[in-house]
Design a protein around this motif. Structure first.
Motif, PDB file in Angstrom:
ATOM      1  N   MET A 270      14.906 -24.074  -2.882  1.00  0.00           N
ATOM      2  CA  MET A 270      15.771 -24.817  -1.821  1.00  0.00           C
ATOM      3  C   MET A 270      16.870 -25.742  -2.897  1.00  0.00           C
ATOM      4  N   ALA A 271      16.320 -26.058  -4.114  1.00  0.00           N
ATOM      5  CA  ALA A 271      17.514 -26.886  -4.822  1.00  0.00           C
ATOM      6  C   ALA A 271      18.449 -25.958  -5.209  1.00  0.00           C
ATOM      7  N   GLU A 272      18.196 -24.882  -5.772  1.00  0.00           N
ATOM      8  CA  GLU A 272      18.985 -23.947  -6.173  1.00  0.00           C
ATOM      9  C   GLU A 272      20.054 -23.438  -5.185  1.00  0.00           C
ATOM     10  N   ARG A 273      19.762 -23.201  -3.973  1.00  0.00           N
ATOM     11  CA  ARG A 273      20.411 -22.784  -2.822  1.00  0.00           C
ATOM     12  C   ARG A 273      21.591 -24.191  -2.456  1.00  0.00           C
ATOM     13  N   GLY A 274      21.034 -25.083  -2.757  1.00  0.00           N
ATOM     14  CA  GLY A 274      21.960 -26.433  -2.351  1.00  0.00           C
ATOM     15  C   GLY A 274      22.663 -26.747  -3.704  1.00  0.00           C
ATOM     16  N   VAL A 275      22.455 -26.340  -4.978  1.00  0.00           N
ATOM     17  CA  VAL A 275      23.342 -26.596  -6.078  1.00  0.00           C
ATOM     18  C   VAL A 275      24.294 -25.537  -5.774  1.00  0.00           C
TER      19      VAL A 275
ATOM     20  N   LEU B  94      14.058 -35.144  -9.036  1.00  0.00           N
ATOM     21  CA  LEU B  94      13.598 -34.745 -10.616  1.00  0.00           C
ATOM     22  C   LEU B  94      14.003 -33.320 -10.653  1.00  0.00           C
ATOM     23  N   ILE B  95      13.762 -32.343  -9.725  1.00  0.00           N
ATOM     24  CA  ILE B  95      14.304 -30.869 -10.167  1.00  0.00           C
ATOM     25  C   ILE B  95      15.677 -31.031 -10.329  1.00  0.00           C
TER      26      ILE B  95
ATOM     27  N   HIS C  60      20.938 -30.989 -13.335  1.00  0.00           N
ATOM     28  CA  HIS C  60      22.192 -30.608 -12.925  1.00  0.00           C
ATOM     29  C   HIS C  60      23.195 -31.744 -13.092  1.00  0.00           C
ATOM     30  N   GLU C  61      23.802 -31.844 -14.421  1.00  0.00           N
ATOM     31  CA  GLU C  61      24.478 -33.032 -14.923  1.00  0.00           C
ATOM     32  C   GLU C  61      26.005 -33.218 -13.862  1.00  0.00           C
ATOM     33  N   ASP C  62      26.266 -32.074 -13.456  1.00  0.00           N
ATOM     34  CA  ASP C  62      27.664 -32.350 -12.546  1.00  0.00           C
ATOM     35  C   ASP C  62      27.303 -32.684 -11.136  1.00  0.00           C
ATOM     36  N   LEU C  63      25.924 -33.035 -10.762  1.00  0.00           N
ATOM     37  CA  LEU C  63      25.618 -33.250  -9.376  1.00  0.00           C
ATOM     38  C   LEU C  63      24.665 -34.538  -9.446  1.00  0.00           C
ATOM     39  N   ARG C  64      24.879 -35.024  -8.290  1.00  0.00           N
ATOM     40  CA  ARG C  64      23.906 -36.228  -8.166  1.00  0.00           C
ATOM     41  C   ARG C  64      23.114 -36.362  -6.666  1.00  0.00           C
TER      42      ARG C  64
ATOM     43  N   ARG D 108      13.531 -38.891   6.644  1.00  0.00           N
ATOM     44  CA  ARG D 108      14.423 -39.217   5.495  1.00  0.00           C
ATOM     45  C   ARG D 108      14.585 -37.941   4.418  1.00  0.00           C
ATOM     46  N   PHE D 109      15.904 -37.710   3.932  1.00  0.00           N
ATOM     47  CA  PHE D 109      16.044 -36.494   3.575  1.00  0.00           C
ATOM     48  C   PHE D 109      17.099 -36.771   2.259  1.00  0.00           C
ATOM     49  N   VAL D 110      17.037 -35.683   1.498  1.00  0.00           N
ATOM     50  CA  VAL D 110      17.839 -35.788   0.172  1.00  0.00           C
ATOM     51  C   VAL D 110      19.167 -35.050   0.655  1.00  0.00           C
ATOM     52  N   VAL D 111      20.262 -35.898  -0.113  1.00  0.00           N
ATOM     53  CA  VAL D 111      21.632 -35.299   0.025  1.00  0.00           C
ATOM     54  C   VAL D 111      22.136 -34.975  -1.375  1.00  0.00           C
ATOM     55  N   LEU D 112      22.548 -33.840  -1.576  1.00  0.00           N
ATOM     56  CA  LEU D 112      23.127 -33.591  -3.158  1.00  0.00           C
ATOM     57  C   LEU D 112      24.706 -33.529  -2.906  1.00  0.00           C
ATOM     58  N   TYR D 113      25.358 -34.170  -3.904  1.00  0.00           N
ATOM     59  CA  TYR D 113      26.516 -34.377  -4.164  1.00  0.00           C
ATOM     60  C   TYR D 113      27.349 -33.703  -5.421  1.00  0.00           C
TER      61      TYR D 113
END
Length: 184
Positions: free
Chosen positions: A106-111, A136-137, A141-145, A155-160
């Motif tokens: 999921m993280a890689e798809r989001g990235v 943590l995963i 990726h230092e270009d993202l937060r 509650r959910f995580v948002v990747l920016y």
């Protein structure tokens, strides 16, 4: 945490309640100390409980809800502070390893989404422990937060992208999630 041997003994007593008077057909192995370490190095486990047996599927139903409940009960029983709850980890038939792999996918798809579109990506709601693992995963990726949004079980995580301003409390996304996960 108190000494690991007595903590492991307390966890064993909890599991005996499930198997003896509770009637669940489970086998368990408790590992304490260095052998309990998370192979992915995402959690700071000091006690790891591996559960198997004919009724182990009951613990992994509903996305591992019973495993999370056992972890919560064990953490309370051992009087762990909230930031220490990942010191005790329960798994049944490799469920957590599979879930960690799913979170990585999921993280890689989001990235890819955020990098390709330069827009935020919202993950589906998940437990606080899984949100923490996802944070943590994605930390590598230092270009993202990342940020968490929403309330309670929604509650959910948002990747920016790193320099993009937060959307605040994304009420549209929260409403969509509430509608999708409402009780039927």
């Amino acid at each position: 945490m108190q000494d690991l041997a007595s903590a492991a003994k307390q966890v064993a007593e909890l599991l005996k309640l499930l198997t003896n008077p509770g009637g669940l057909r489970l086998k368990y192995r408790i590992v304490a100390g260095a052998g309990a370490a998370d192979p992915d190095k995402l959690e700071d486990q000091l006690i790891y409980v591996d559960i198997s047996g004919p009724d182990a599927y009951l613990l992994t139903d509903r996305d591992g809800e019973m495993l999370r409940a056992l972890e919560h009960i064990a953490a309370k029983m051992l009087q762990l502070e909230p930031d220490e709850h990942d010191r005790v980890s329960f798994d049944a038939e490799g469920f957590k390893a599979e879930r960690a792999a799913d979170l990585r996918d999921m993280a890689e798809r989001g990235v890819r989404y955020v990098r390709d579109r330069e827009r935020p990506f919202s993950f589906d709601p998940m437990s606080s422990r899984e949100r923490r693992l996802l944070h943590l995963i994605l930390k590598e990726h230092e270009d993202l937060r990342t940020e968490s949004s929403g309330e309670g079980p929604r509650r959910f995580v948002v990747l920016y992208p790193k320099d993009m301003a937060s959307r605040g409390n994304d009420s549209t996304r929260a409403r969509d999630i509430a509608h999708r996960f409402r009780r039927r």
